[in-house]
Design an enzyme around this catalytic site. Structure first.
Site, PDB file in Angstrom:
ATOM      1  N   CYS A 115     100.287  28.002  81.696  1.00  0.00           N
ATOM      2  CA  CYS A 115     101.474  28.428  80.945  1.00  0.00           C
ATOM      3  C   CYS A 115     102.658  27.600  81.438  1.00  0.00           C
ATOM      4  CB  CYS A 115     101.749  29.911  81.183  1.00  0.00           C
ATOM      5  SG  CYS A 115     103.276  30.467  80.410  1.00  0.00           S
TER       6      CYS A 115
ATOM      7  N   CYS B  59     103.337  23.875  74.714  1.00  0.00           N
ATOM      8  CA  CYS B  59     103.099  25.313  74.894  1.00  0.00           C
ATOM      9  C   CYS B  59     101.589  25.595  74.899  1.00  0.00           C
ATOM     10  CB  CYS B  59     103.751  26.021  73.707  1.00  0.00           C
ATOM     11  SG  CYS B  59     103.493  27.785  73.647  1.00  0.00           S
TER      12      CYS B  59
HETATM   13  N1  DGL Z   1     105.194  28.478  76.320  1.00  0.00           N
HETATM   14  C1  DGL Z   1     104.289  29.586  76.423  1.00  0.00           C
HETATM   15  C2  DGL Z   1     102.939  29.111  77.011  1.00  0.00           C
HETATM   16  O1  DGL Z   1     102.829  28.074  77.644  1.00  0.00           O
HETATM   17  C3  DGL Z   1     104.866  30.701  77.267  1.00  0.00           C
HETATM   18  C4  DGL Z   1     106.025  31.405  76.607  1.00  0.00           C
HETATM   19  C5  DGL Z   1     105.651  32.183  75.363  1.00  0.00           C
HETATM   20  O2  DGL Z   1     104.904  33.173  75.464  1.00  0.00           O
HETATM   21  O3  DGL Z   1     106.111  31.790  74.298  1.00  0.00           O
HETATM   22  O4  DGL Z   1     101.967  29.789  76.836  1.00  0.00           O
END
Ligand code: DGL
Length: 275
Positions: A194, A73
């Site tokens: 993201c 993430c």
């Molecule tokens: N997994 C998050 C990222 O890569 C996106 C989803 C979220 O906001 O939890 O920033």
């Protein structure tokens, strides 16, 4: 079977875009995915909360025998990784490792940008953390001269609510891309910072001029992890290679399975975990 898998953590489903590339690149290894779906999204949460949740999840993956955890993430990599590596690991697990997705992307950018003008698309949390501009400055060996960012708060909900390809989705994707292009007319590299954004690639490429490289993190993270494991036999030797793939979620397993199958392209049977 006594497994010591590579742990892969994300706030929800998005990290599955990274996991599927890891499995392709390192097919013999065991993987254990943990999605904190009950508390997703992380993108709009405070530094303290993202750090607390991420640390909890990393500790859980350690309790499941993972010698190495990949934080798939971006938001968690931006807001929690440094503290975990510098403050927590030495105390709780000095012989284990936690890696993120920002550093591999930064190294890749440094290798491909020709004019040093880079754009980053991410969640509000990732953008506000300034992690990409800071890391690009620090690790690109002077190759990156300008970094502009654009927060795309509607993109994760578009994916999560299966609105990919709809008129509404196109509106927001076009708008955010036009915004970032306006911020720097000389961009030659655009990072999809993201986990969810690779699922929007068919729309994204419609609005990005062909001369701009678009970086997707799954492949990059996998390529860099492979190199890391060659450089770090002390970690590599601890990883078991039975080619297993297990999934855990903090939400209902049934809900998780349906969506995870869309990301993975095959049947998924997750277990539920209460943190
Ligand atoms: N997994 C998050 C990222 O890569 C996106 C989803 C979220 O906001 O939890 O920033």
């Amino acid at each position: 079977m006594n497994n010591s898998p590579i742990g892969v953590f994300d706030s929800g489903y998005g990290g599955l875009t990274v996991l599927s590339e890891l499995v392709k690149t390192l097919p013999g290894y065991d993987f254990l995915y943990l999605g904190d779906n009950a508390r997703t999204p992380y993108g709009t949460r405070s530094f303290e909360v993202v750090y607390e949740y991420t640390l909890q999840c990393v500790k859980y993956l350690f309790s499941q025998n993972c010698p190495l955890v990949i934080i798939a993430c971006n938001t968690a990599s931006a807001k929690a990784l440094r503290n975990i590596q510098q403050l927590d690991l030495p105390k709780i697990a000095p012989d284990r490792r936690v890696l993120g997705v920002i550093r591999p992307s930064v190294e890749k950018v440094a290798g491909i940008t020709l004019n040093g003008h880079v754009g980053v698309l991410g969640t509000s949390g990732t953008v506000a953390s300034e992690s990409y501009p800071i890391e690009l400055q620090k690790w690109s060996g002077g190759k990156v001269v300008s970094t502009v960012q654009e927060a795309c708060p509607m993109w994760v909900p578009i994916v999560e609510n299966n609105e990919i390809g709809t008129e509404g989705a196109e509106y927001f994707i076009k708008k955010n891309i036009e915004n970032i292009l306006r911020k720097d007319k000389d961009l030659d590299t655009l990072v999809l910072g993201c986990t969810h954004y690779p699922l929007l690639i068919d729309s994204i490429i419609k609005y990005v001029p062909k001369n701009i490289n678009i970086l997707q993190q799954g492949e990059i993270t996998a390529e860099k992890l492979k190199e890391y494991l060659i450089r770090h036999p002390e970690i590599e030797n601890k990883l078991t290679k039975n080619a297993t793939l297990q999934f855990l979620t903090t939400e209902s397993a049934e809900n998780f399975n349906g969506k995870a199958e869309v990301f993975m392209g095959h049947k998924v049977e997750a277990g539920h975990v209460h943190l």
